[in-house]
Each structure stands twice: as structure tokens, then as C-alpha cells.
Scaffold this active site. Structure first.
Site, PDB file in Angstrom:
ATOM      1  N   LEU A 161      91.761  90.524 101.684  1.00 14.16           N
ATOM      2  CA  LEU A 161      92.850  90.223 100.747  1.00 14.16           C
ATOM      3  C   LEU A 161      92.335  89.889  99.348  1.00 14.16           C
ATOM      4  O   LEU A 161      91.243  89.328  99.180  1.00 14.16           O
ATOM      5  CB  LEU A 161      93.741  89.090 101.271  1.00 14.16           C
ATOM      6  CG  LEU A 161      93.218  87.665 101.375  1.00 14.16           C
ATOM      7  CD1 LEU A 161      93.230  86.945 100.039  1.00 14.16           C
ATOM      8  CD2 LEU A 161      94.072  86.912 102.360  1.00 14.16           C
ATOM      9  N   GLY A 268      84.402  87.460  88.465  1.00 16.03           N
ATOM     10  CA  GLY A 268      84.112  86.078  88.834  1.00 16.03           C
ATOM     11  C   GLY A 268      84.867  85.778  90.100  1.00 16.03           C
ATOM     12  O   GLY A 268      85.129  86.668  90.892  1.00 16.03           O
ATOM     13  N   CYS A 271      84.636  85.040  95.449  1.00 17.85           N
ATOM     14  CA  CYS A 271      84.129  86.040  96.412  1.00 17.85           C
ATOM     15  C   CYS A 271      83.013  86.925  95.873  1.00 17.85           C
ATOM     16  O   CYS A 271      81.873  86.805  96.297  1.00 17.85           O
ATOM     17  CB  CYS A 271      85.276  86.906  96.907  1.00 17.85           C
ATOM     18  SG  CYS A 271      86.432  85.978  97.922  1.00 17.85           S
TER      19      CYS A 271
HETATM   20  C1  UDX Z   1      87.782  90.408  95.990  1.00 15.91           C
HETATM   21  C2  UDX Z   1      88.011  91.732  96.727  1.00 15.91           C
HETATM   22  O1  UDX Z   1      88.748  92.628  95.875  1.00 15.91           O
HETATM   23  C3  UDX Z   1      88.759  91.488  98.013  1.00 15.91           C
HETATM   24  O2  UDX Z   1      88.928  92.701  98.727  1.00 15.91           O
HETATM   25  C4  UDX Z   1      87.979  90.492  98.847  1.00 15.91           C
HETATM   26  O3  UDX Z   1      88.678  90.181 100.036  1.00 15.91           O
HETATM   27  C5  UDX Z   1      87.728  89.215  98.062  1.00 15.91           C
HETATM   28  O4  UDX Z   1      87.090  89.515  96.828  1.00 15.91           O
HETATM   29  P1  UDX Z   1      89.327  88.807  94.472  1.00 15.91           P
HETATM   30  O5  UDX Z   1      88.189  87.843  94.431  1.00 15.91           O
HETATM   31  O6  UDX Z   1      90.702  88.301  94.712  1.00 15.91           O
HETATM   32  O7  UDX Z   1      89.065  89.897  95.635  1.00 15.91           O
HETATM   33  O8  UDX Z   1      89.325  89.563  93.081  1.00 15.91           O
HETATM   34  P2  UDX Z   1      89.312  91.068  92.554  1.00 15.91           P
HETATM   35  O9  UDX Z   1      90.686  91.546  92.359  1.00 15.91           O
HETATM   36  O10 UDX Z   1      88.408  91.904  93.369  1.00 15.91           O
HETATM   37  O11 UDX Z   1      88.683  90.853  91.104  1.00 15.91           O
HETATM   38  C6  UDX Z   1      87.394  90.252  90.990  1.00 15.91           C
HETATM   39  C7  UDX Z   1      87.004  90.072  89.557  1.00 15.91           C
HETATM   40  O12 UDX Z   1      86.695  91.328  88.966  1.00 15.91           O
HETATM   41  C8  UDX Z   1      88.046  89.420  88.640  1.00 15.91           C
HETATM   42  O13 UDX Z   1      87.384  88.452  87.847  1.00 15.91           O
HETATM   43  C9  UDX Z   1      88.560  90.576  87.819  1.00 15.91           C
HETATM   44  O14 UDX Z   1      89.017  90.168  86.549  1.00 15.91           O
HETATM   45  C10 UDX Z   1      87.315  91.443  87.702  1.00 15.91           C
HETATM   46  N1  UDX Z   1      87.605  92.882  87.453  1.00 15.91           N
HETATM   47  C11 UDX Z   1      88.326  93.586  88.377  1.00 15.91           C
HETATM   48  C12 UDX Z   1      87.084  93.507  86.336  1.00 15.91           C
HETATM   49  O15 UDX Z   1      86.402  92.881  85.516  1.00 15.91           O
HETATM   50  N2  UDX Z   1      87.339  94.841  86.140  1.00 15.91           N
HETATM   51  C13 UDX Z   1      88.060  95.575  87.018  1.00 15.91           C
HETATM   52  O16 UDX Z   1      88.244  96.771  86.788  1.00 15.91           O
HETATM   53  C14 UDX Z   1      88.580  94.934  88.162  1.00 15.91           C
END
Ligand code: UDX
Length: 447
Positions: A161, A268, A271
Site C-alpha cells: 500500500l 522520502g 519505506c
Molecule cells: C512506497 C511504495 O510505493 C509502496 O508500494 C510501499 O508499500 C511503501 O513504500 P509510499 O512510501 O507511500 O509507498 O510512497 P510513494 O508513493 O512510493 O512515494 C515515495 C516518495 O517518492 C515520496 O517522497 C514521493 O514524493 C517521491 N516520488 C514519487 C518522487 O520524487 N517522484 C515520483 O515520480 C514519485
């Protein structure tokens, strides 16, 4: 009779999973060791901001008017052991202090506490993100501790998730991965997930190590995609190219895909950063460290973006020091639609500028309370317009919809200088420039 389910640990993962299991029609008992969390959940309140979660909880928490009553909470391990046919372990696995490895103490404690209360047939299902090999070890420990002996079995079922989409991702997962050692375990998990599987979610059956690895490799791939595009942003910056156009163009190739190619201040949260580090640490223990040395680079590209955002701000302010400069920061959460500030790139940038003498004022739609706790020395404003009042520069660091919908003309009246730096490549440069702003973002041409 319908299966009875328990959920151990009620953070992002557990609280959402518990509510989703009740929504699917099961009787659910959630446990946490933090009394305040349990008290809140019993009242149908969620300890964090997650769209739709509170509504789903209130629909099922026993004692709330009009609820199904299928969801209850407790702190009593004996009650949990007695109640459940299937026990989901959803506790967190943070990074160890001073090391890359992951801290398994909460998972271990959950097994040690639960197992002695398993007197009859039970399936314990690990959902936490763990180093590969943990399930093997925990299965052995379960066999030692559970009075039910072989009737108490383990399965591994990682969770994918995303914060901000937790409810939807849990009710409609894009895949269900289960590592099992017996047909009985498979049958039980097929029963638990019958609704989403019927609706089309693929059900992928694996062994223990593969199930554990699916999770860490998926997160490593996502982190790699983000750092890849950020590396391209650095090259675009040097060559005067446009990384947003570049991402759009390469994304048309279906093998590459458009998603997770937004350049900016990087990833960040609770996860991705800790998961890639724990993965490297575990590969090292297994003698496969060479296979993952590239993740070191992924991590350092990512961390470098935060420093580059600070430098972009310094340069935009004339190249000298931040002393006496008023800096407005829009965004504190690590991503939009979340109040989570763990390892937030936005707060990291705000903190660095503050430590260099800048007068930083932060606003975030949901992350304010958590940000204040973590960085009490920053100044906070109650709205975007208050945050930018008198600012010499505005930094857009978390891509909330609220910020995309801001009217640059109105904001322009409040600032000292119409200078905006988009750390998420999410604002429309044309709209801001038309309103008289200087717009800058990493990896994009200056005008
Ligand atoms: C992530 C995984 O997507 C999810 O499948 C797992 O279960 C837990 O870790 P999450 O930590 O909720 O989920 O965040 P995510 O939506 O993956 O984004 C992570 C980070 O990457 C955020 O800081 C977001 O701003 C950054 N990001 C995301 C980018 O900098 N560029 C992008 O194109 C996408």
C-alpha cells in the site's frame, strides 16, 4: 463460518488492513501495545491522516452508531490468540540506529507475545517488510513457542500500500503475494482474499524467501526509477535541457512507462529510504552485496537532490548566505495526501536553510503537527498565503493539489520578491511566469 481475523500493530498498515478486513465481511480484532492508539481507534479515530480511513473505520468499529460492529480493538494477547483463525502481523520495521539494517525487534516481540497464546489451529501471516530469511526463522520460533505445535503455521504476505491511497490499495490490491508452505495456508489466504481476487487482483503464490524479496525488490525498483530521473535532471541542468519533457517522451515507451518519473527533491518517507538500505545490508550478510551496490548510488543521488535544492535557493537569492533572507516553504509531508514527515525531503531542505541562517516559514495542509514535533525551531504559518508573506523566495516542496491551485497573482501581492522554486516539478511554469514570477526548477530551462 466466516474466518476470524486479528491484526497486530495498528499503524498505517495495520489500521488500514483491519478496517479493510472488516469491510470484506470478517470479524476483526486489532491489537496494539500503545494504549493511546487503542483508545483512539475504539472511538473510531485514526492516529494519522489517511484519506477515507476514518470513514471506513467508523463504518465497522463496534460501539459506533450505525456500524457493522465487526471491528474491535484490544491490548490483550490472550484474547487475540483465542479469537483469531488468521493473525496478520503488521508492526513496523524501522532502520536500526547507526546501521543500514532493519530493526526486527517489533516483529520479534509480536511473535514472542502471540505464539504462547495459540492453543488451536491458526495461521500467522507476516505483512511487515523484513529482511529475506526472516520468515524461515520466525516459522521455527512459532513452532517452538506455540502450544498448538504444527497446527500453528506461518505464511508471508507482503503489503504494497501507498500512503495517501492506503484504503484503495488494500481493498483493490494490484497483486496479492503469498509465501506459503502448505495447501492449508494457501486455502486460508485464498478465503481471506476471495473478494479482491474475484474482482481481478492477481494471486501470486511463492515460497517464503521470494515473498519477502518481492517487497524489497519492488521498492528498490521504484527508488531506482525516481533516482534515474533525478540523475537525468542533473544532466538536463548542465546541458540546458528540460527533464519534464524528457520524462514525458521516454514515458511513451510502454516498457519504461510514465509513472514515478517526476524529477525533484526525491523520495522520502518511512519505506523507500530504509527499505533499500536494509536490502543492501541483508545482501551483504548473504554474500550477494555486489548485486546491490547500485542501490548505494540510488540512495546518494536521492540524498543529493535535497542539497541541490538548497543550492538552487541560495543561487536564486543572489549566491551569498541565507542570513536575513525570508524563505517560505510550501510542504512538510514527504508526499501529498499524507501527514507523514518521516525522512521528508521538504523538511530536510527547510531545516538545512534554517540552520544556515535563513528565516524559514513552513506551511503544509496536514503535516503541521508532526513537522512541529520534529523541527520545533522552524516557524510555521496557518496557510500558504501567511507562509509567503514577506518572502524573498517561495519553495514548493510537497506537491499538494492545494499548492497547484494557488493563484500566483494573489500570492504575488504578499511576497517581497516573486521568486518560486519548484522542488517537485508540479506547478505550471507558464501560469507563474505570466503572473510576473521568476520560476525555477531542477533540470529545467530558466525561461
Ligand atoms: C512506497 C511504495 O510505493 C509502496 O508500494 C510501499 O508499500 C511503501 O513504500 P509510499 O512510501 O507511500 O509507498 O510512497 P510513494 O508513493 O512510493 O512515494 C515515495 C516518495 O517518492 C515520496 O517522497 C514521493 O514524493 C517521491 N516520488 C514519487 C518522487 O520524487 N517522484 C515520483 O515520480 C514519485
Amino acid at each position: 463460518m466466516a474466518l476470524k481475523i486479528t491484526v497486530i500493530g495498528t499503524g498505517y498498515l495495520g489500521a488500514t488492513h483491519a478496517a479493510a478486513m472488516a469491510e470484506l465481511g470478517f470479524e476483526v480484532l486489532g491489537l496494539d501495545v500503545v494504549p493511546e492508539k487503542i483508545e483512539m481507534l475504539k472511538r473510531g479515530e485514526v492516529p494519522m491522516y489517511e484519506p477515507g480511513l476514518e470513514e471506513l473505520l467508523r463504518k465497522h468499529v463496534a460501539g459506533i452508531e450505525g456500524s457493522s460492529g465487526r471491528l474491535r480493538f484490544t491490548m490483550d494477547w490472550a484474547e487475540v490468540g483465542e479469537f483469531g483463525d488468521v493473525h496478520f502481523v503488521c508492526v513496523n520495521t524501522p532502520q536500526k540506529h547507526g546501521e543500514y539494517a532493519c530493526d526486527m525487534s517489533y516483529v520479534d516481540a509480536a511473535f514472542e507475545s502471540l505464539a504462547p497464546h495459540l492453543h488451536g489451529p491458526a495461521l500467522v501471516v507476516g505483512k511487515s517488510t523484513v529482511p529475506v530469511g526472516s520468515a524461515d526463522r520466525l516459522a521455527a520460533r512459532l513452532a517452538e513457542l506455540a502450544p498448538a505445535g504444527e497446527d500453528a503455521e506461518l505464511a508471508w504476505n507482503p503489503e504494497f500500500l501507498r500512503e495517501g491511497f492506503a484504503v484503495n490499495d488494500t481493498l483493490h490490491p494490484d497483486r496479492i503475494v503469498v509465501g506459503v508452505r502448505s495447501e492449508r495456508a494457501e486455502k486460508l489466504l485464498r478465503e481471506v482474499y476471495a473478494t479482491p481476487v474475484t474482482a481481478g487482483s492477481p494471486f501470486v503464490l511463492t515460497d517464503f524467501p521470494t515473498a519477502e524479496l518481492v517487497k524489497t525488490s519492488a521498492n528498490s525498483f521504484l527508488a531506482t526509477k525516481i533516482s534515474f530521473i533525478n540523475a537525468m535532471a542533473e544532466v538536463c541542468e548542465a546541458a540546458d535541457g528540460d527533464v519534464v519533457k524528457l520524462a514525458e517522451a521516454i514515458g511513451h515507451d510502454e516498457r519504461i512507462g510514465k509513472k514515478f518519473l517526476r524529477a525533484g527533491i526525491g523520495f522520502g518517507g518511512g519505506c523507500l529510504p530504509k527499505d533499500i538500505r536494509a536490502f543492501m545490508a541483508r545482501a551483504g550478510e548473504l554474500g550477494a552485496d555486489q548485486a546491490l551496490t547500485f542501490l548505494r548510488e540510488i540512495d546518494s543521488i536521492n540524498m543529493r537532490q535535497r542539497g541541490q535544492m538548497v543550492e538552487l535557493a541560495r543561487e536564486a537569492l543572489g549566491g551569498g548566505s541565507f542570513l536575513g533572507k525570508r524563505v517560505a516553504v510550501l510542504g512538510a509531508a514527504f508526499k501529498p495526501d499524507s501527514d507523514d514527515v518521516r525522512d521528508s525531503p521538504a523538511l530536510n531542505v527547510a531545516g538545512q536553510i534554517h540552520l544556515q541562517g535563513g528565516q524559514v516559514t513552513v506551511y503544509d495542509p496536514k503535516g503541521m503537527a508532526n513537522a512541529r514535533r520534529l523541527f520545533p525551531t522552524l516557524a510555521y504559518a496557518d496557510s500558504a498565503i501567511e507562509a509567503v508573506r514577506g518572502a524573498d523566495v517561495v519553495l514548493h516542496l510537497t506537491e499538494w493539489r492545494e499548492f497547484r491551485e494557488l493563484d500566483p497573482a494573489v500570492l504575488g501581492e504578499a511576497v517581497t520578491t516573486r521568486l518560486v522554486l519548484d522542488g517537485r516539478n508540479a506547478l505550471d511554469p507558464e501560469v507563474w511566469r505570466r503572473a510576473g514570477w521568476t520560476y525555477r526548477a531542477m533540470g529545467r530551462p530558466t525561461a
